[in-house]
Design a protein around this motif. Structure first.
Motif, PDB file in Angstrom:
ATOM      1  N   TRP A 153       0.868  -1.207   0.050  1.00  0.00           N
ATOM      2  CA  TRP A 153      -0.101  -0.007  -0.063  1.00  0.00           C
ATOM      3  C   TRP A 153       0.793   1.330   0.185  1.00  0.00           C
ATOM      4  O   TRP A 153       0.513   1.812  -0.863  1.00  0.00           O
ATOM      5  N   TYR A 161      -1.303  -1.204  -5.203  1.00  0.00           N
ATOM      6  CA  TYR A 161      -2.559  -1.473  -4.951  1.00  0.00           C
ATOM      7  C   TYR A 161      -2.981  -2.869  -5.162  1.00  0.00           C
ATOM      8  O   TYR A 161      -3.761  -3.546  -4.389  1.00  0.00           O
ATOM      9  N   LEU A 210      -8.274   1.536  -1.844  1.00  0.00           N
ATOM     10  CA  LEU A 210      -6.801   1.904  -1.555  1.00  0.00           C
ATOM     11  C   LEU A 210      -6.595   3.001  -2.521  1.00  0.00           C
ATOM     12  O   LEU A 210      -5.969   3.991  -2.273  1.00  0.00           O
TER      13      LEU A 210
END
Length: 541
Positions: free
Chosen positions: A62, A67, A84
């Motif tokens: 992250w 992602y 995200l």
């Protein structure tokens, strides 16, 4: 309020992958566990190290902008990747720093890994909060991040999301000494400084709000950035009055624009009788405030201070013969500009022709720390100034050896100054008394100085006047008034052209200008100050 989801607002390019140094690598966690150095204890109640390893790997992906990789470690890859990406990019977060803590085992067999999130919001500041990564064991024996919106942020949910708001700020009202507004294109150098002068922090403002996903109503504020002027500054109230003079400021900006030739340059003009700053200009106007915060070798303009030290000791008078050869070697070879020489020259001739070798030859007349002591005691250089805006107040360190002492005699070596300092030096030489420069009335003054003797002041004024009428500052000779000046050429490196300096005083005003890579002071800074003094021929009111 129109409802716009975070996902719908995401039109930015995803962040490029970067190394997530803040996240502990899985191999490190595993090694620490094996060595009994990690956060996990052996025993039936200890969390499975594989769970913590998966959590850290998730946070690492992250933070690095991977992602898809982070999402693949969850129980809902498609949803996780979308959230995200939209959360991080949609809130203008750059390079998240996610630091994992020690794993915790729940009564139900789940594992949670707390983490601290430091989210740099582009152009505003860092949003810091804490959350937890929940994990559950699959039938295969592998651990997965148990996806939930709350792991991204505890307040993120199916009912609430975040919105980044950037506040459109108008320039605070700042006026000159006579009440004239200084906001506008006529004064480009001041625009980056207005908020600071008005009492704000000069930074962009914004906030991250928690909003209802359906109505768009604000439910709370998660983070604020920048100081609001109506709480800490003076915007929206009566204009902040400064010591600046609109006519001098406009003329200073125009002179740099017309004569700097695209080079980095800056100048300062201030009142001799009280140190009030009349103009402060930089080229480029939107860049670093080198006029007050720059650090430059002052070159031969520093000979005003060196001369003061010599005159204070009666080591020379303006009529003392001090030979000016082309070269002089003191550990290294020193020479004059264009390798000029003046045999049998007087000290005044050396000053007005800016003879380096003559000044260096007098180094034995002064103690190693003496020039620095004079600079501090009489000129306030190196003491703490309270100008009203950030400033660099000069440095005159004790020379480390004879070569550095020779360089210091001519404003080189490790001596550091800027146009604000050198305008103040010029003002002190003209009046005999140091006045702390200020741009805001009522600024505190903690300096302590001693006035120069009148005899020294008179001799300095005579030599500076001769520098205009017969010497290297002849570029100013056609202007009316009793103008005194000193040029300077400061070496930067063997591979770069010299910086050009010129300081001058006329009436109740002292000015100083530096042009980076200007080669000579008279040739580069000279036209700038000539244009400035021509545009405002009288003293300020």
């Amino acid at each position: 309020m129109t409802h716009t989801s975070v996902r719908e607002r995401n039109t930015r390019t995803p962040l490029k992958a970067v190394t997530a140094a803040a996240v502990i690598l899985a191999v490190v966690a595993g090694g620490a566990y094996a060595a009994k150095l990690g956060p996990f204890e052996h025993g039936s109640d200890a969390p499975d190290p594989a769970a913590a390893t998966q959590a850290r790997a998730f946070l690492g992906d992250w933070s690095a902008g991977r992602y898809d990789g982070a999402a693949a470690r969850t129980t809902a890859p498609a949803r996780a990747q979308d959230v995200l990406r939209s959360f991080t990019s949609g809130l203008d977060i750059e390079r998240p720093r996610l630091t994992a803590g020690s794993a915790e085992r729940g009564d139900d067999g789940t594992v949670r890994v707390p983490f601290t999130a430091k989210m740099p919001v582009k152009g505003l500041g860092t949003w810091t909060y804490t959350s937890r990564v929940p994990l559950r064991e699959e039938e295969s024996g592998t651990w997965k991040v148990d996806w939930a919106l709350e792991l991204v942020h505890p307040h993120l949910s199916d009912k609430a999301k975040f919105r980044l708001e950037r506040e459109e700020t108008s320039p605070p009202e700042v006026a000159d000494r006579n009440g004239k507004s200084l906001v506008g294109k006529e004064y480009p150098s001041l625009q980056p400084l207005l908020a600071r002068m008005a009492g704000g922090d000069g930074k962009p403002r914004g906030a991250i709000r928690l909003v209802d996903r359906v109505t768009g109503d604000t439910e709370g504020t998660e983070a604020t950035f920048g100081q609001r002027a109506d709480k800490g500054g003076k915007a929206g109230k009566e204009a902040t009055r400064t010591t600046l003079d609109a006519a001098w400021q406009a003329a200073a900006d125009q002179a740099l624009d017309a004569e700097a030739g695209g080079r980095n340059a800056s100048l300062v003009a201030l009142r001799i009788d009280n140190g009030e700053i009349l103009a402060l200009a930089n080229s480029p106007a939107t860049g670093f405030n080198r006029a007050a915060s720059g650090t430059y070798a002052p070159g031969s303009t520093w000979k005003i201070v060196t001369s003061s030290a010599l005159l204070l000791k009666n080591a020379v008078t303006p009529d003392t013969v001090v030979d000016c050869p082309k070269y002089l070697t003191v550990g290294k070879e020193f020479h004059n500009v264009e390798t000029s020489e003046f045999h049998g020259a007087t000290f005044q001739k050396d000053f007005m022709e800016s003879c380096n070798t003559a000044f260096i030859s007098l180094r034995g007349k002064l103690g190693d720390a003496e020039t620095g002591d004079v600079a501090r005691k009489y000129f306030g250089v190196g003491q703490e100034w309270h100008v009203g805006i950030p400033s660099y107040d000069g440095s005159v360190p004790v020379p480390k050896d004879e070569t550095e002492k020779a360089a210091a005699m001519i404003g080189q070596g490790r001596i550091q100054a800027n146009p604000l300092i050198m305008a103040s030096v010029t003002a002190t030489a003209a009046s005999g008394r140091f006045h702390q420069p200020t741009v805001l009335p009522g600024t505190g003054d903690t300096t302590s100085t001693t006035p120069l003797p009148r005899s020294v002041v008179d001799q300095l004024k005579t030599m500076m006047r001769a520098t205009v009428t017969e010497g290297t500052a002849h570029v100013l000779a056609d202007l009316p008034g009793d103008i005194g000046a000193k040029t300077g050429t400061a070496e930067v490196s063997e591979d770069e052209p010299n910086n050009g300096w010129l300081v001058a005083r006329r009436g109740n005003v002292a000015v100083a200008c530096v042009v980076e890579q200007g080669v000579t002071g008279g040739g580069s800074a000279g036209p700038i100050l000539h244009r400035l003094l021509s545009a405002v021929p009288g003293d300020p009111s």
